[in-house]
Design a protein around this motif. Structure first.
Motif, PDB file in Angstrom:
ATOM      1  N   SER A  30       0.828  -1.165  -0.065  1.00 54.36           N
ATOM      2  CA  SER A  30       0.062   0.161  -0.032  1.00 54.36           C
ATOM      3  C   SER A  30       0.760   1.366  -0.090  1.00 54.36           C
ATOM      4  O   SER A  30       2.088   1.157   0.170  1.00 54.36           O
ATOM      5  CB  SER A  30      -0.836   0.167   1.327  1.00 54.36           C
ATOM      6  OG  SER A  30      -1.696  -1.080   1.435  1.00 54.36           O
ATOM      7  N   HIS A  31       0.148   2.259  -0.250  1.00 57.81           N
ATOM      8  CA  HIS A  31       0.993   3.557  -0.533  1.00 57.81           C
ATOM      9  C   HIS A  31       0.603   4.605   0.461  1.00 57.81           C
ATOM     10  O   HIS A  31      -0.535   4.959   0.765  1.00 57.81           O
ATOM     11  CB  HIS A  31       0.996   4.106  -1.821  1.00 57.81           C
ATOM     12  CG  HIS A  31       1.788   3.143  -2.853  1.00 57.81           C
ATOM     13  ND1 HIS A  31       1.068   2.333  -3.447  1.00 57.81           N
ATOM     14  CD2 HIS A  31       2.991   3.059  -3.374  1.00 57.81           C
ATOM     15  CE1 HIS A  31       1.919   1.463  -4.094  1.00 57.81           C
ATOM     16  NE2 HIS A  31       3.014   1.969  -4.148  1.00 57.81           N
ATOM     17  N   ARG A  32       1.283   5.428   0.966  1.00 56.76           N
ATOM     18  CA  ARG A  32       1.102   6.638   2.240  1.00 56.76           C
ATOM     19  C   ARG A  32       1.755   7.786   1.716  1.00 56.76           C
ATOM     20  O   ARG A  32       2.941   7.733   1.883  1.00 56.76           O
ATOM     21  CB  ARG A  32       1.180   6.155   3.410  1.00 56.76           C
ATOM     22  CG  ARG A  32       0.935   7.099   4.468  1.00 56.76           C
ATOM     23  CD  ARG A  32       0.989   6.762   5.830  1.00 56.76           C
ATOM     24  NE  ARG A  32      -0.310   6.193   6.214  1.00 56.76           N
ATOM     25  CZ  ARG A  32      -1.533   6.932   6.524  1.00 56.76           C
ATOM     26  NH1 ARG A  32      -1.463   7.965   6.389  1.00 56.76           N
ATOM     27  NH2 ARG A  32      -2.639   6.116   6.868  1.00 56.76           N
ATOM     28  N   PRO A  33       0.895   8.792   1.142  1.00 56.03           N
ATOM     29  CA  PRO A  33       1.419  10.055   1.160  1.00 56.03           C
ATOM     30  C   PRO A  33       1.789  10.930   2.550  1.00 56.03           C
ATOM     31  O   PRO A  33       1.010  10.610   3.379  1.00 56.03           O
ATOM     32  CB  PRO A  33       0.345  10.856   0.243  1.00 56.03           C
ATOM     33  CG  PRO A  33      -0.941  10.165   0.646  1.00 56.03           C
ATOM     34  CD  PRO A  33      -0.524   8.877   1.038  1.00 56.03           C
ATOM     35  N   LEU A  34       3.096  11.523   2.503  1.00 52.66           N
ATOM     36  CA  LEU A  34       3.263  12.158   3.743  1.00 52.66           C
ATOM     37  C   LEU A  34       3.987  13.600   3.379  1.00 52.66           C
ATOM     38  O   LEU A  34       4.830  13.788   2.330  1.00 52.66           O
ATOM     39  CB  LEU A  34       4.449  11.561   4.587  1.00 52.66           C
ATOM     40  CG  LEU A  34       3.919  10.306   5.308  1.00 52.66           C
ATOM     41  CD1 LEU A  34       5.185   9.629   5.777  1.00 52.66           C
ATOM     42  CD2 LEU A  34       2.965  10.465   6.397  1.00 52.66           C
ATOM     43  N   VAL A  96       6.334  13.234   0.153  1.00 47.74           N
ATOM     44  CA  VAL A  96       6.903  11.874  -0.314  1.00 47.74           C
ATOM     45  C   VAL A  96       5.640  10.770  -0.385  1.00 47.74           C
ATOM     46  O   VAL A  96       4.933  10.891   0.344  1.00 47.74           O
ATOM     47  CB  VAL A  96       7.897  11.378   0.713  1.00 47.74           C
ATOM     48  CG1 VAL A  96       9.248  12.356   0.860  1.00 47.74           C
ATOM     49  CG2 VAL A  96       7.388  11.052   2.157  1.00 47.74           C
ATOM     50  N   ILE A  97       6.076   9.669  -0.913  1.00 49.15           N
ATOM     51  CA  ILE A  97       5.223   8.485  -1.106  1.00 49.15           C
ATOM     52  C   ILE A  97       5.953   7.172  -0.464  1.00 49.15           C
ATOM     53  O   ILE A  97       6.848   7.019  -1.100  1.00 49.15           O
ATOM     54  CB  ILE A  97       4.350   8.343  -2.441  1.00 49.15           C
ATOM     55  CG1 ILE A  97       3.509   9.258  -2.435  1.00 49.15           C
ATOM     56  CG2 ILE A  97       3.651   6.835  -2.243  1.00 49.15           C
ATOM     57  CD1 ILE A  97       2.772   9.408  -4.072  1.00 49.15           C
ATOM     58  N   MET A 178      -6.190   1.197   5.846  1.00 49.69           N
ATOM     59  CA  MET A 178      -5.292   2.433   5.930  1.00 49.69           C
ATOM     60  C   MET A 178      -6.261   3.743   5.822  1.00 49.69           C
ATOM     61  O   MET A 178      -5.781   4.695   6.508  1.00 49.69           O
ATOM     62  CB  MET A 178      -4.483   2.422   4.620  1.00 49.69           C
ATOM     63  CG  MET A 178      -3.201   1.589   5.011  1.00 49.69           C
ATOM     64  SD  MET A 178      -2.143   1.502   3.841  1.00 49.69           S
ATOM     65  CE  MET A 178      -1.506   3.077   3.278  1.00 49.69           C
ATOM     66  N   VAL A 179      -7.377   3.694   5.017  1.00 48.05           N
ATOM     67  CA  VAL A 179      -8.192   4.923   4.780  1.00 48.05           C
ATOM     68  C   VAL A 179      -9.319   4.957   5.706  1.00 48.05           C
ATOM     69  O   VAL A 179      -9.945   6.073   6.125  1.00 48.05           O
ATOM     70  CB  VAL A 179      -8.672   5.229   3.356  1.00 48.05           C
ATOM     71  CG1 VAL A 179      -7.522   5.230   2.165  1.00 48.05           C
ATOM     72  CG2 VAL A 179      -9.599   3.975   2.994  1.00 48.05           C
ATOM     73  N   SER A 180      -9.582   3.881   6.539  1.00 48.28           N
ATOM     74  CA  SER A 180     -10.552   3.857   7.492  1.00 48.28           C
ATOM     75  C   SER A 180     -10.164   4.926   8.682  1.00 48.28           C
ATOM     76  O   SER A 180      -9.320   5.227   9.018  1.00 48.28           O
ATOM     77  CB  SER A 180     -10.509   2.505   8.304  1.00 48.28           C
ATOM     78  OG  SER A 180      -9.365   2.212   9.090  1.00 48.28           O
ATOM     79  N   PRO A 181     -11.464   5.186   9.203  1.00 49.35           N
ATOM     80  CA  PRO A 181     -11.477   6.551  10.091  1.00 49.35           C
ATOM     81  C   PRO A 181     -11.275   6.267  11.602  1.00 49.35           C
ATOM     82  O   PRO A 181     -11.378   6.888  12.412  1.00 49.35           O
ATOM     83  CB  PRO A 181     -13.003   7.101   9.869  1.00 49.35           C
ATOM     84  CG  PRO A 181     -13.727   5.921   9.607  1.00 49.35           C
ATOM     85  CD  PRO A 181     -12.891   4.963   8.790  1.00 49.35           C
TER      86      PRO A 181
END
Length: 222
Positions: A30-34, A96-97, A178-181
């Protein structure tokens, strides 16, 4: 220096910069932008870019601050992220990703001169994280999709079904986690799940609980 994606725990370094971040979940493939703007983390990105491009993302135990200073206690399990994209935004900032490689155990923290923390890590226990589709057979995809449909209706957003139907089950489960709240504690439980099936079932349970709570609240208003 090789910049190929590490394919097994043996391809990983023994120690890594660690980035304590509350509520930030990163799962394999999975990918996470920061957005990176604190000087200590800008320096960490610089170091990773001139080295093996790997960073350990891990939650602090006390999640009242997003990224606490000093050597505050960290969770025992985090995720190794690989910098797959970076751009400099003006002065001393990065976008970054990070792509998730595998989970890791934090073995010990190093005493270092860098402003960012570094730790000895092991991913031996998580060799199967490098296999993208591992554990998919155990997941009840129909049940998972039903939860996504119900939740989208509950939270009033649209889903891209073309995209979802093309997405492998492991990627789908991990992306939804990952996108869950949910909060930092729930994110850690999702991270540490023993299997993909357990992770999917945990997310379904969290969603059902939240929807039941929501229905209850609206019943009381009527």
């Amino acid at each position: 220096m090789s910049h190929k994606r590490p394919a097994t725990p043996a391809d990983l370094p023994v120690n890594l910069p660690v980035f304590p971040l509350s509520g930030a979940l990163l799962l394999p493939f999975s990918h996470r932008p920061l957005n990176i703007f604190e000087p200590r983390y800008v320096e960490m990105i610089d170091a990773a870019l001139s080295g093996n491009r790997l960073i350990g993302l891990i939650q602090p135990e006390d999640t009242s601050e997003e990224s606490p200073r000093g050597r505050t206690p960290l969770q025992k399990i985090g995720t190794i992220g690989r910098l797959t994209h970076w751009e400099e935004n003006g002065d001393g900032r990065y976008f970054v990703i990070l792509e998730g490689l595998s989970r890791f155990e934090l073995i010990s923290e190093l005493t270092v001169m860098t402003p960012f923390r570094q730790a000895v890590i092991s991913a031996e226990r998580y060799a199967l994280d490098f296999e993208r589709a591992y554990g998919e057979d155990g997941v009840d995809r129909e049940r998972f999709l039903k939860m996504m449909r119900d939740y989208a209706e509950f939270a009033n957003f649209d889903l891209n079904w073309d995209e979802i139907n093309k997405t492998g089950t492991a990627d789908l489960v991990n992306f939804c986690c990952m996108v869950s709240p949910y909060g930092a504690k729930e994110k850690q439980v999702l991270l540490e799940a023993k299997s993909l099936e357990a992770r999917a079932e945990t997310l379904i349970a969290l969603a059902e609980f939240e929807m039941a709570k929501g229905d209850n609240a609206s019943a009381q208003l009527n």
